[in-house]
Write a protein that holds these residues in place. Structure first.
Motif, PDB file in Angstrom:
ATOM      1  N   GLU A 199      54.892  49.035 -77.490  1.00  0.00           N
ATOM      2  CA  GLU A 199      54.489  47.642 -77.648  1.00  0.00           C
ATOM      3  C   GLU A 199      53.029  47.430 -77.264  1.00  0.00           C
ATOM      4  O   GLU A 199      52.280  46.753 -77.969  1.00  0.00           O
ATOM      5  CB  GLU A 199      55.397  46.743 -76.800  1.00  0.00           C
ATOM      6  CG  GLU A 199      55.163  45.263 -76.998  1.00  0.00           C
ATOM      7  CD  GLU A 199      56.161  44.404 -76.243  1.00  0.00           C
ATOM      8  OE1 GLU A 199      55.898  43.201 -76.093  1.00  0.00           O
ATOM      9  OE2 GLU A 199      57.187  44.946 -75.803  1.00  0.00           O
ATOM     10  N   SER A 200      52.628  48.035 -76.155  1.00  0.00           N
ATOM     11  CA  SER A 200      51.256  47.815 -75.676  1.00  0.00           C
ATOM     12  C   SER A 200      50.213  48.570 -76.489  1.00  0.00           C
ATOM     13  O   SER A 200      49.084  48.111 -76.652  1.00  0.00           O
ATOM     14  CB  SER A 200      51.142  48.224 -74.203  1.00  0.00           C
ATOM     15  OG  SER A 200      51.410  49.613 -74.038  1.00  0.00           O
ATOM     16  N   SER A 201      50.588  49.729 -77.035  1.00  0.00           N
ATOM     17  CA  SER A 201      49.629  50.557 -77.774  1.00  0.00           C
ATOM     18  C   SER A 201      49.543  50.202 -79.253  1.00  0.00           C
ATOM     19  O   SER A 201      48.526  50.457 -79.901  1.00  0.00           O
ATOM     20  CB  SER A 201      49.990  52.039 -77.640  1.00  0.00           C
ATOM     21  OG  SER A 201      51.196  52.329 -78.340  1.00  0.00           O
ATOM     22  N   GLY A 202      50.627  49.653 -79.786  1.00  0.00           N
ATOM     23  CA  GLY A 202      50.674  49.369 -81.211  1.00  0.00           C
ATOM     24  C   GLY A 202      50.904  50.589 -82.067  1.00  0.00           C
ATOM     25  O   GLY A 202      50.856  50.509 -83.300  1.00  0.00           O
ATOM     26  N   VAL A 208      54.024  57.896 -79.978  1.00  0.00           N
ATOM     27  CA  VAL A 208      54.124  57.729 -78.524  1.00  0.00           C
ATOM     28  C   VAL A 208      54.983  58.832 -77.925  1.00  0.00           C
ATOM     29  O   VAL A 208      54.665  59.397 -76.873  1.00  0.00           O
ATOM     30  CB  VAL A 208      54.690  56.330 -78.172  1.00  0.00           C
ATOM     31  CG1 VAL A 208      55.029  56.238 -76.687  1.00  0.00           C
ATOM     32  CG2 VAL A 208      53.684  55.251 -78.552  1.00  0.00           C
ATOM     33  N   ALA A 209      56.086  59.159 -78.618  1.00  0.00           N
ATOM     34  CA  ALA A 209      56.965  60.232 -78.127  1.00  0.00           C
ATOM     35  C   ALA A 209      56.238  61.571 -78.138  1.00  0.00           C
ATOM     36  O   ALA A 209      56.376  62.374 -77.205  1.00  0.00           O
ATOM     37  CB  ALA A 209      58.227  60.301 -78.981  1.00  0.00           C
ATOM     38  N   ALA A 210      55.450  61.831 -79.194  1.00  0.00           N
ATOM     39  CA  ALA A 210      54.686  63.081 -79.262  1.00  0.00           C
ATOM     40  C   ALA A 210      53.659  63.151 -78.140  1.00  0.00           C
ATOM     41  O   ALA A 210      53.465  64.206 -77.516  1.00  0.00           O
ATOM     42  CB  ALA A 210      54.012  63.200 -80.618  1.00  0.00           C
ATOM     43  N   ASP A 211      52.998  62.021 -77.862  1.00  0.00           N
ATOM     44  CA  ASP A 211      52.034  61.987 -76.759  1.00  0.00           C
ATOM     45  C   ASP A 211      52.731  62.249 -75.429  1.00  0.00           C
ATOM     46  O   ASP A 211      52.186  62.944 -74.554  1.00  0.00           O
ATOM     47  CB  ASP A 211      51.334  60.629 -76.717  1.00  0.00           C
ATOM     48  CG  ASP A 211      50.371  60.440 -77.886  1.00  0.00           C
ATOM     49  OD1 ASP A 211      50.033  61.442 -78.544  1.00  0.00           O
ATOM     50  OD2 ASP A 211      49.988  59.275 -78.145  1.00  0.00           O
ATOM     51  N   PHE A 212      53.940  61.693 -75.262  1.00  0.00           N
ATOM     52  CA  PHE A 212      54.706  61.902 -74.036  1.00  0.00           C
ATOM     53  C   PHE A 212      55.057  63.387 -73.879  1.00  0.00           C
ATOM     54  O   PHE A 212      54.927  63.959 -72.793  1.00  0.00           O
ATOM     55  CB  PHE A 212      55.983  61.066 -74.063  1.00  0.00           C
ATOM     56  CG  PHE A 212      56.888  61.296 -72.881  1.00  0.00           C
ATOM     57  CD1 PHE A 212      56.722  60.580 -71.705  1.00  0.00           C
ATOM     58  CD2 PHE A 212      57.921  62.234 -72.940  1.00  0.00           C
ATOM     59  CE1 PHE A 212      57.546  60.797 -70.613  1.00  0.00           C
ATOM     60  CE2 PHE A 212      58.745  62.453 -71.851  1.00  0.00           C
ATOM     61  CZ  PHE A 212      58.552  61.731 -70.682  1.00  0.00           C
ATOM     62  N   VAL A 213      55.496  64.004 -74.969  1.00  0.00           N
ATOM     63  CA  VAL A 213      55.845  65.425 -74.930  1.00  0.00           C
ATOM     64  C   VAL A 213      54.623  66.253 -74.542  1.00  0.00           C
ATOM     65  O   VAL A 213      54.687  67.136 -73.683  1.00  0.00           O
ATOM     66  CB  VAL A 213      56.408  65.881 -76.293  1.00  0.00           C
ATOM     67  CG1 VAL A 213      56.513  67.407 -76.342  1.00  0.00           C
ATOM     68  CG2 VAL A 213      57.774  65.254 -76.538  1.00  0.00           C
ATOM     69  N   ASN A 214      53.486  65.977 -75.155  1.00  0.00           N
ATOM     70  CA  ASN A 214      52.284  66.753 -74.883  1.00  0.00           C
ATOM     71  C   ASN A 214      51.779  66.548 -73.455  1.00  0.00           C
ATOM     72  O   ASN A 214      51.193  67.457 -72.859  1.00  0.00           O
ATOM     73  CB  ASN A 214      51.192  66.413 -75.892  1.00  0.00           C
ATOM     74  CG  ASN A 214      51.505  66.967 -77.271  1.00  0.00           C
ATOM     75  OD1 ASN A 214      52.022  68.068 -77.403  1.00  0.00           O
ATOM     76  ND2 ASN A 214      51.207  66.194 -78.315  1.00  0.00           N
ATOM     77  N   ALA A 215      52.045  65.358 -72.895  1.00  0.00           N
ATOM     78  CA  ALA A 215      51.600  65.078 -71.527  1.00  0.00           C
ATOM     79  C   ALA A 215      52.549  65.639 -70.488  1.00  0.00           C
ATOM     80  O   ALA A 215      52.116  66.145 -69.440  1.00  0.00           O
ATOM     81  CB  ALA A 215      51.452  63.563 -71.340  1.00  0.00           C
ATOM     82  N   GLN A 223      55.399  70.353 -80.399  1.00  0.00           N
ATOM     83  CA  GLN A 223      54.495  69.274 -79.977  1.00  0.00           C
ATOM     84  C   GLN A 223      54.949  67.899 -80.446  1.00  0.00           C
ATOM     85  O   GLN A 223      54.148  67.057 -80.848  1.00  0.00           O
ATOM     86  CB  GLN A 223      53.065  69.566 -80.443  1.00  0.00           C
ATOM     87  CG  GLN A 223      52.511  70.851 -79.838  1.00  0.00           C
ATOM     88  CD  GLN A 223      51.062  71.104 -80.203  1.00  0.00           C
ATOM     89  OE1 GLN A 223      50.492  70.460 -81.079  1.00  0.00           O
ATOM     90  NE2 GLN A 223      50.447  72.065 -79.523  1.00  0.00           N
ATOM     91  N   ARG A 224      56.235  67.696 -80.396  1.00  0.00           N
ATOM     92  CA  ARG A 224      56.817  66.391 -80.726  1.00  0.00           C
ATOM     93  C   ARG A 224      58.212  66.345 -80.145  1.00  0.00           C
ATOM     94  O   ARG A 224      58.754  67.355 -79.686  1.00  0.00           O
ATOM     95  CB  ARG A 224      56.884  66.194 -82.243  1.00  0.00           C
ATOM     96  CG  ARG A 224      57.773  67.210 -82.960  1.00  0.00           C
ATOM     97  CD  ARG A 224      57.992  66.872 -84.418  1.00  0.00           C
ATOM     98  NE  ARG A 224      58.746  67.896 -85.125  1.00  0.00           N
ATOM     99  CZ  ARG A 224      60.083  67.985 -85.142  1.00  0.00           C
ATOM    100  NH1 ARG A 224      60.827  67.105 -84.471  1.00  0.00           N
ATOM    101  NH2 ARG A 224      60.681  68.951 -85.833  1.00  0.00           N
ATOM    102  N   ALA A 225      58.809  65.187 -80.176  1.00  0.00           N
ATOM    103  CA  ALA A 225      60.214  65.072 -79.799  1.00  0.00           C
ATOM    104  C   ALA A 225      61.095  65.476 -80.977  1.00  0.00           C
ATOM    105  O   ALA A 225      60.755  65.238 -82.138  1.00  0.00           O
ATOM    106  CB  ALA A 225      60.532  63.636 -79.385  1.00  0.00           C
TER     107      ALA A 225
END
Length: 262
Positions: A199-202, A208-215, A223-225
């Motif tokens: 919601e906050s990032s748009g 967002v899930a891929a970024d979470f996995v990479n972090a 490199q993704r969910a």
């Protein structure tokens, strides 16, 4: 490969959403009769409605299979299954020093003892029929214990011990027992956890899930969910006739998160 469960009766615990729902749907598409389980009648009815035409071969069972009373109720209504998928589970990030005894016990009862009780209730019938499949849905967190969910990792490691030991106990019977270890998976629970960031990032949920996995799971090779269907595919295969030589195994669907060649 033609995977066919016609004439087989399947239980998927905790199957009104997420990996459990995708797995139940896959079994139905392969011809099985499937018991859909959730804790409330409302959640069960909702899952049956989402199945559409496939619901004709599904049976709803509302009951808490994380409790002894819930398992007893199920056994009273359904005396036998050919395939038992021990999918019921809970997770919740919480610091070790803030986890009370009651949460350790709750995670153990739901994530571990539900599978113990269901396997104990139905495995002997499988042995008598000389065919059966039991699958425990563990997690890559069983190997990579997360610092923010130690109680969850502990429960998932315990599932691996039960799965391997039960496979050895049922050696030579025609009944296989395996564990499937999903990695980060885009289930409804994970989607809810990431909803505020979406919601906050748009950005899309997948991004967002891929970024979470990479972090948080930087060793991921894909490199993704994963999707819930990708995990369900492994569960359905290892439950099939074609997987008869696979037992006592811990089968990873973790996108390569666990940095190991075996």
């Amino acid at each position: 490969m033609n995977i066919d469960f016609t004439g087989r009766k399947v239980l998927v615990s905790g199957s009104t959403s997420g990996i459990g729902f995708a797995t139940a749907k896959g079994f139905l598409q392969a011809g099985a009769q499937v018991v859909i389980n959730g804790r409330s009648q409302e959640s069960v009815d909702g899952a049956l409605q989402r199945l559409g035409e496939l619901a004709g071969k599904a049976i709803g069972f509302a009951g808490d299979l994380g409790s002894e009373a819930g398992v007893d109720k199920l056994v009273a209504e359904h005396s036998a299954f050919d395939v038992v998928i021990n999918n019921l589970g809970v997770f919740n990030p919480q610091d070790f020093f803030e986890i009370p005894d009651s949460e350790w016990q709750r995670f153990f009862d739901i994530n571990v003892m539900s599978g113990v009780r269901l396997s104990r209730a139905y495995a002997q019938g499988m042995v008598e029929r000389k065919w059966g499949r039991i699958v425990f849905i563990s997690s890559e967190s069983a190997v990579n214990i997360p610092a923010d969910m130690i109680h969850y990792g502990f429960s998932k490691t315990a599932q691996l011990a039960v799965s391997r030991g039960l496979a050895k106990r049922l050696a030579g019977t025609g009944v296989t027992v395996n564990a499937v270890l999903p990695g980060p998976t885009l289930s409804e629970g994970v989607a809810q956890m990431l909803s505020s960031t979406v919601e906050s990032s748009g950005e899309s949920l997948e991004k967002v899930a891929a970024d979470f996995v990479n972090a948080h799971r930087s060793s991921s090779i894909i490199q993704r969910a994963a999707s819930v269907e990708e995990v369900a595919n492994m569960i359905i295969y290892v439950s099939s006739e074609q997987a008869s030589a696979t037992t006592g195994a811990a089968l990873r669907v973790d996108g390569g998160v666990i940095d190991s060649i075996v």
